[in-house]
Design a protein around this motif. Structure first.
Motif, mmCIF file in Angstrom:
data_model
loop_
_atom_site.group_PDB
_atom_site.id
_atom_site.type_symbol
_atom_site.label_atom_id
_atom_site.label_comp_id
_atom_site.label_asym_id
_atom_site.label_seq_id
_atom_site.Cartn_x
_atom_site.Cartn_y
_atom_site.Cartn_z
ATOM 1 N N UNK A 63 0.229 11.269 -0.666
ATOM 2 C CA UNK A 63 1.087 11.315 0.532
ATOM 3 C C UNK A 63 0.383 10.828 1.799
ATOM 4 N N UNK A 64 -0.920 11.036 1.916
ATOM 5 C CA UNK A 64 -1.628 10.585 3.117
ATOM 6 C C UNK A 64 -1.613 9.058 3.193
ATOM 7 N N UNK A 65 -1.827 8.409 2.063
ATOM 8 C CA UNK A 65 -1.805 6.945 2.015
ATOM 9 C C UNK A 65 -0.407 6.417 2.352
ATOM 10 N N UNK A 66 0.609 7.077 1.830
ATOM 11 C CA UNK A 66 1.987 6.664 2.097
ATOM 12 C C UNK A 66 2.346 6.842 3.569
ATOM 13 N N UNK A 67 1.934 7.959 4.154
ATOM 14 C CA UNK A 67 2.222 8.214 5.566
ATOM 15 C C UNK A 67 1.471 7.222 6.450
ATOM 16 N N UNK A 68 0.213 6.946 6.117
ATOM 17 C CA UNK A 68 -0.566 5.986 6.898
ATOM 18 C C UNK A 68 0.070 4.595 6.833
ATOM 19 N N UNK A 69 0.517 4.202 5.653
ATOM 20 C CA UNK A 69 1.187 2.905 5.516
ATOM 21 C C UNK A 69 2.482 2.888 6.315
ATOM 22 N N UNK A 70 3.208 4.001 6.314
ATOM 23 C CA UNK A 70 4.441 4.081 7.093
ATOM 24 C C UNK A 70 4.191 3.929 8.579
ATOM 25 N N UNK A 71 3.120 4.542 9.074
ATOM 26 C CA UNK A 71 2.773 4.420 10.495
ATOM 27 C C UNK A 71 2.412 2.971 10.826
ATOM 28 N N UNK A 72 1.639 2.336 9.954
ATOM 29 C CA UNK A 72 1.274 0.928 10.173
ATOM 30 C C UNK A 72 2.525 0.049 10.170
ATOM 31 N N UNK A 73 3.450 0.329 9.273
ATOM 32 C CA UNK A 73 4.696 -0.444 9.208
ATOM 33 C C UNK A 73 5.478 -0.306 10.506
ATOM 34 N N UNK A 74 5.630 0.909 10.990
ATOM 35 C CA UNK A 74 6.403 1.135 12.224
ATOM 36 C C UNK A 74 5.739 0.441 13.414
ATOM 37 N N UNK A 75 4.424 0.579 13.542
ATOM 38 C CA UNK A 75 3.708 -0.041 14.661
ATOM 39 C C UNK A 75 3.828 -1.570 14.593
ATOM 40 N N UNK A 76 3.713 -2.117 13.391
ATOM 41 C CA UNK A 76 3.810 -3.573 13.230
ATOM 42 C C UNK A 76 5.205 -4.084 13.568
ATOM 43 N N UNK A 77 6.223 -3.392 13.109
ATOM 44 C CA UNK A 77 7.599 -3.821 13.405
ATOM 45 C C UNK A 77 7.862 -3.751 14.905
ATOM 46 N N UNK A 78 7.409 -2.693 15.566
ATOM 47 C CA UNK A 78 7.605 -2.566 17.012
ATOM 48 C C UNK A 78 6.889 -3.712 17.740
ATOM 49 N N UNK A 79 5.662 -4.029 17.320
ATOM 50 C CA UNK A 79 4.920 -5.114 17.945
ATOM 51 C C UNK A 79 5.636 -6.452 17.775
ATOM 52 N N UNK A 80 6.149 -6.704 16.588
ATOM 53 C CA UNK A 80 6.856 -7.962 16.342
ATOM 54 C C UNK A 80 8.149 -8.037 17.147
ATOM 55 N N UNK A 81 8.871 -6.944 17.230
ATOM 56 C CA UNK A 81 10.116 -6.915 18.005
ATOM 57 C C UNK A 81 9.824 -7.168 19.483
ATOM 58 N N UNK A 82 8.768 -6.550 20.001
ATOM 59 C CA UNK A 82 8.420 -6.764 21.405
ATOM 60 C C UNK A 82 8.007 -8.212 21.670
ATOM 61 N N UNK B 52 0.842 -1.208 0.000
ATOM 62 C CA UNK B 52 0.000 0.000 0.000
ATOM 63 C C UNK B 52 0.873 1.253 0.000
ATOM 64 N N UNK B 53 1.968 1.238 0.747
ATOM 65 C CA UNK B 53 2.878 2.384 0.765
ATOM 66 C C UNK B 53 3.517 2.635 -0.586
ATOM 67 N N UNK B 54 3.924 1.575 -1.268
ATOM 68 C CA UNK B 54 4.521 1.721 -2.597
ATOM 69 C C UNK B 54 3.488 2.237 -3.597
ATOM 70 N N UNK B 55 2.273 1.710 -3.506
ATOM 71 C CA UNK B 55 1.210 2.207 -4.385
ATOM 72 C C UNK B 55 0.957 3.689 -4.115
ATOM 73 N N UNK B 56 0.955 4.072 -2.856
ATOM 74 C CA UNK B 56 0.771 5.484 -2.508
ATOM 75 C C UNK B 56 1.869 6.355 -3.066
ATOM 76 N N UNK B 57 3.098 5.853 -3.091
ATOM 77 C CA UNK B 57 4.203 6.617 -3.683
ATOM 78 C C UNK B 57 4.023 6.782 -5.190
ATOM 79 N N UNK B 58 3.646 5.708 -5.867
ATOM 80 C CA UNK B 58 3.476 5.774 -7.316
ATOM 81 C C UNK B 58 2.293 6.645 -7.731
ATOM 82 N N UNK B 59 1.226 6.588 -6.962
ATOM 83 C CA UNK B 59 0.021 7.348 -7.295
ATOM 84 C C UNK B 59 0.181 8.814 -6.889
#
Length: 86
Positions: free
Chosen positions: A53-72, A43-50
């Protein structure tokens, strides 16, 4: 056939508790997190191509939250000494 009093089923402690290499909750966090991570990156890559920016930022936030959850989840297992996730 004589029964051995020291017998215990595989994967059980002498007290009879399961010896799990990973808790089910941590496994779910890692496995579901990996699927969420894949879709968020797409979704973030699609947001970049299209140019959305809101879609890209939202995908980035989801990515960061998911990585933090997995690391924990993985860190929690290592602190308990119960092995690697998944």
């Amino acid at each position: 056939m004589a029964r051995n009093e020291d017998y215990r089923p595989p994967g059980r402690t002498p007290e009879g508790k399961p010896e799990a290499a990973a808790t089910p909750r941590d496994v779910v966090h890692v496995r579901v997190g990996s699927f969420v991570l894949i879709f968020a990156v797409v979704i973030g890559v699609i947001g970049l191509f299209v140019g959305a920016p809101v879609l890209t930022i939202a995908a980035g936030v989801v990515i960061v939250v998911t990585v933090v959850d997995m690391v924990l989840a993985v860190r929690g297992q290592r602190e308990r000494g119960s092995g690697e996730a998944g």
